[in-house]
Enzyme design. Sequence first.
Site, PDB file in Angstrom:
ATOM      1  N   LYS A  49       0.848  -1.201   0.000  1.00  0.00           N
ATOM      2  CA  LYS A  49       0.000   0.000   0.000  1.00  0.00           C
ATOM      3  C   LYS A  49       0.880   1.246   0.000  1.00  0.00           C
ATOM      4  CE  LYS A  49      -3.774  -2.377   2.348  1.00  0.00           C
ATOM      5  NZ  LYS A  49      -4.476  -2.701   3.597  1.00  0.00           N
ATOM      6  N   GLN A  93      -4.893  -1.164   9.736  1.00  0.00           N
ATOM      7  CA  GLN A  93      -4.745  -2.507   9.169  1.00  0.00           C
ATOM      8  C   GLN A  93      -5.289  -3.556  10.133  1.00  0.00           C
ATOM      9  OE1 GLN A  93      -3.687  -3.155   6.075  1.00  0.00           O
ATOM     10  NE2 GLN A  93      -3.790  -5.365   6.286  1.00  0.00           N
ATOM     11  N   ASP A 116     -11.370   2.941   4.450  1.00  0.00           N
ATOM     12  CA  ASP A 116     -11.904   1.589   4.271  1.00  0.00           C
ATOM     13  C   ASP A 116     -13.429   1.553   4.239  1.00  0.00           C
ATOM     14  OD1 ASP A 116      -9.884  -0.442   4.109  1.00  0.00           O
ATOM     15  OD2 ASP A 116      -9.317  -0.016   6.182  1.00  0.00           O
TER      16      ASP A 116
HETATM   17  N1  GUN Z   1      -6.683  -6.472   6.185  1.00  0.00           N
HETATM   18  C1  GUN Z   1      -6.873  -7.185   5.049  1.00  0.00           C
HETATM   19  N2  GUN Z   1      -7.533  -6.444   4.141  1.00  0.00           N
HETATM   20  C2  GUN Z   1      -7.758  -5.234   4.695  1.00  0.00           C
HETATM   21  C3  GUN Z   1      -8.403  -4.046   4.244  1.00  0.00           C
HETATM   22  O1  GUN Z   1      -8.913  -3.938   3.131  1.00  0.00           O
HETATM   23  N3  GUN Z   1      -8.418  -3.023   5.140  1.00  0.00           N
HETATM   24  C4  GUN Z   1      -7.886  -3.127   6.374  1.00  0.00           C
HETATM   25  N4  GUN Z   1      -7.976  -2.082   7.177  1.00  0.00           N
HETATM   26  N5  GUN Z   1      -7.292  -4.207   6.831  1.00  0.00           N
HETATM   27  C5  GUN Z   1      -7.235  -5.254   5.994  1.00  0.00           C
END
Ligand code: GUN
Length: 281
Positions: A49, A93, A116
């Site tokens: 990311k 995360q 998100d």
């Molecule tokens: N862990 C795995 N996928 C994601 C996601 O799309 N967002 C977040 N915050 N954590 C994750």
Amino acid sequence: MAQIMDGKAYSKEILAQIKLKVEKLQKKPSLAVILVGNDPASQIYVSNKEKTARELGFISKTYRLKENTSSNELKDLILNLNLDEDTDAILLQLPLPKHLIPQEFIELIDPKKDVDGFHPINCGRLLTNSSPYAVSCTPKGVIKLLKKYNVEIQGANTVVIGRSNMVGKPLSQLLLAQNATVTVAHSKTKNLPEITQKADILISATGIKGLVTRDFVKSGAVVVDVGISRDENGKIKGDVEFEEVSKVASLITPVPGGIGPMTIAMLMENTLELSLNNAKF
Ligand code: GUN
């Protein structure tokens, strides 16, 4: 043989378009990612990311907190980022270490910075078709990829396997908003293949390797694989037995190279949108 829905190629197009937009902006979008603890998969996701955000010209900051971070430390960081004018988007995360309850922290994130779309305000707005600030990245990526391949969603019998807050639930809402007929199946569903065989569009988001075999799939169905797990050799695997299901499906996403890259592209799109939105206030 099914045609492959190439999320990797499409995500590159989307990212290139975002990059062009960002070049024209004076104020660059900024993404703050919070990673608590040492989960190995999360470390990789977060690095990807960060790398993608930088390639697009975003400002990307990752806050790496130790495994035994206290609830108060994490709260303080989120509240500070909410107030920080130089932060447009916040991503916490998941999963968090066991002593931290995710929902407590998700609810602290300013909904206008909730990249998100996990905050109850954004989930509720998605449910009521009333302009969430952001929509969960993976479900958004699924819909976008289906549209790219001209899959008719309206009226389609759609089966989603998985009811997580991150994927299954928001995806079922997005599909409903597109006038699909939606069935949500999960670990307690009886006679799963009988239900999935009715699907024109079958989407699996369980993380169970090889769950979806040929007998789950109607001839000509569109199959989307959101699962990510690793086999005994550490190789990335989806929920779908790709080889055999490709023989009956009309369109299928691979793992890797399907929904994974679409998720990252949607994260970048959400960051840009929140940044443009926040600039208005
Ligand atoms: N862990 C795995 N996928 C994601 C996601 O799309 N967002 C977040 N915050 N954590 C994750």
